[in-house]
Design a protein around this motif. Structure first.
Motif, short mmCIF file in Angstrom:
data_model
loop_
_atom_site.label_atom_id
_atom_site.label_comp_id
_atom_site.label_asym_id
_atom_site.label_seq_id
_atom_site.Cartn_x
_atom_site.Cartn_y
_atom_site.Cartn_z
N LEU A 102 13.96 130.28 73.47
CA LEU A 102 14.06 131.11 74.67
C LEU A 102 15.20 130.72 75.59
O LEU A 102 15.80 131.58 76.24
CB LEU A 102 12.75 131.05 75.47
N PHE A 103 15.51 129.42 75.69
CA PHE A 103 16.52 128.97 76.62
C PHE A 103 17.41 127.92 75.96
O PHE A 103 16.92 127.07 75.23
CB PHE A 103 15.88 128.36 77.88
N GLN A 104 18.71 128.01 76.23
CA GLN A 104 19.67 127.02 75.78
C GLN A 104 20.36 126.43 76.99
O GLN A 104 20.59 127.11 77.98
CB GLN A 104 20.71 127.64 74.86
N GLY A 105 20.69 125.14 76.87
CA GLY A 105 21.32 124.48 78.01
C GLY A 105 22.52 123.67 77.61
O GLY A 105 23.25 124.03 76.70
N ASN A 108 22.20 117.66 78.55
CA ASN A 108 21.03 116.97 79.10
C ASN A 108 20.09 117.85 79.91
O ASN A 108 19.21 117.34 80.59
CB ASN A 108 21.48 115.77 79.93
N SER A 109 20.25 119.16 79.87
CA SER A 109 19.30 120.00 80.59
C SER A 109 19.36 121.44 80.11
O SER A 109 20.36 121.88 79.53
CB SER A 109 19.56 119.96 82.10
N ALA A 110 18.27 122.14 80.35
CA ALA A 110 18.20 123.58 80.08
C ALA A 110 17.34 124.19 81.18
O ALA A 110 16.29 123.64 81.52
CB ALA A 110 17.58 123.85 78.71
N SER A 111 17.80 125.28 81.72
CA SER A 111 17.01 125.97 82.74
C SER A 111 15.90 126.74 82.05
O SER A 111 16.14 127.49 81.10
CB SER A 111 17.89 126.92 83.54
N VAL A 112 14.67 126.54 82.52
CA VAL A 112 13.49 127.17 81.92
C VAL A 112 12.80 127.99 83.00
O VAL A 112 12.56 127.49 84.11
CB VAL A 112 12.53 126.09 81.35
N TYR A 113 12.47 129.23 82.67
CA TYR A 113 11.87 130.14 83.64
C TYR A 113 10.47 130.55 83.19
O TYR A 113 10.32 131.35 82.26
CB TYR A 113 12.76 131.37 83.81
N SER A 139 16.34 110.12 73.64
CA SER A 139 15.15 109.59 74.29
C SER A 139 13.97 110.54 74.08
O SER A 139 14.06 111.72 74.39
CB SER A 139 15.40 109.44 75.80
N ILE A 140 12.86 110.01 73.58
CA ILE A 140 11.67 110.86 73.39
C ILE A 140 10.73 110.82 74.59
O ILE A 140 9.71 111.50 74.60
CB ILE A 140 10.89 110.50 72.10
N GLU A 141 11.08 110.06 75.60
CA GLU A 141 10.23 109.95 76.78
C GLU A 141 10.33 111.22 77.63
O GLU A 141 11.43 111.66 77.96
CB GLU A 141 10.63 108.74 77.62
N PRO A 142 9.19 111.80 77.99
CA PRO A 142 9.21 112.97 78.88
C PRO A 142 9.73 112.58 80.26
O PRO A 142 9.29 111.58 80.83
CB PRO A 142 7.74 113.39 78.96
N SER A 143 10.65 113.36 80.77
CA SER A 143 11.17 113.11 82.12
C SER A 143 10.20 113.69 83.15
O SER A 143 9.28 114.44 82.81
CB SER A 143 12.54 113.75 82.28
N HIS A 144 10.45 113.36 84.40
CA HIS A 144 9.66 113.94 85.49
C HIS A 144 9.80 115.47 85.47
O HIS A 144 8.81 116.20 85.63
CB HIS A 144 10.10 113.37 86.85
N ALA A 145 11.02 115.95 85.24
CA ALA A 145 11.26 117.40 85.18
C ALA A 145 10.49 118.03 84.01
O ALA A 145 9.95 119.14 84.14
CB ALA A 145 12.75 117.69 85.06
N ASP A 146 10.42 117.34 82.87
CA ASP A 146 9.67 117.84 81.71
C ASP A 146 8.19 118.01 82.06
O ASP A 146 7.56 119.01 81.72
CB ASP A 146 9.79 116.88 80.51
N ARG A 147 7.65 117.03 82.75
CA ARG A 147 6.24 117.08 83.14
C ARG A 147 5.98 118.20 84.15
O ARG A 147 4.99 118.91 84.05
CB ARG A 147 5.80 115.75 83.73
N GLN A 148 6.90 118.35 85.08
CA GLN A 148 6.74 119.38 86.11
C GLN A 148 6.81 120.78 85.52
O GLN A 148 5.98 121.64 85.86
CB GLN A 148 7.81 119.22 87.20
N ILE A 149 7.77 121.04 84.63
CA ILE A 149 7.90 122.39 84.06
C ILE A 149 6.71 122.68 83.16
O ILE A 149 6.23 123.82 83.11
CB ILE A 149 9.25 122.60 83.36
#
Length: 184
Positions: A102-105, A108-113, A139-149
């Motif tokens: 659905l989204f490409q970035g 180190n990031s992709a905007s997800v809606y 890195s396989i660790e979920p970031s804070h942004a990963d958890r929030q989205i």
């Protein structure tokens, strides 16, 4: 009657006779070899997807074995050099409807809606989803942004009675599952 050597029963043709594998035949420069290998990998993914979709649609199998999903997603996203956010759309019995990027970035990031994910969930009539994105950094660790989205997507899809079963992060040949880590 001719007696057959037992080893002849297991003989298979040279791989190059069956499929034109890179590295067989004339030597080519490294750039050309990489292009040939990438083409073979892309073709292998198409074959895997054909069997993957066919198997689950034909036999009504459900996503009750995480290792199958993890293996497929790792193969698919291990070498993608930019972030991709994708969704595996499942019906109410957890049978695969479709897997979709659905989204490409960037690196180190992709905007997800979440709104777009909800809209698409209604279009495909999904009852559940498995979220996936890759980390080209390794890195396989979920970031804070990963958890929030993930939390936000769960909230939005929850309003539509669409269950988020997992969020998988692929980093090279490793991956991590939010569900297995107790983050869902």
């Amino acid at each position: 009657m001719k007696r057959t050597n037992q080893m002849d029963l297991f003989a298979v043709p040279e791989p190059a006779e069956v499929y034109a594998f890179p590295g067989k035949g004339l030597a080519v420069d490294p750039g050309q070899r990489k292009k040939e290998e990438d083409a073979v990998i892309a073709e292998a993914l198409r074959i895997i997807e054909k069997r993957f979709y066919g198997k689950y649609q034909d036999f009504n199998a459900v996503f009750n074995r995480p290792n199958i999903t993890l293996d497929y997603l790792t193969i698919r996203y291990a070498t993608v050099p930019y972030e991709v956010f994708s969704v595996s759309w499942l019906d109410s019995q957890h049978r695969l409807i479709q897997h979709e990027e659905l989204f490409q970035g960037t690196l180190n990031s992709a905007s997800v809606y979440p709104r777009e994910i909800a809209r698409r969930a209604l279009e495909v009539n999904a009852g559940a989803v498995i979220l996936t994105h890759n980390h080209p950094s390794g890195s396989i660790e979920p970031s804070h942004a990963d958890r929030q989205i993930t939390k936000r997507i769960q909230e939005v899809l929850g309003l539509l009675d669409v269950k988020v079963l997992d969020h998988i992060i692929v980093a090279g040949t490793d991956c991590t599952s939010f569900a297995e880590q107790g983050l869902m």
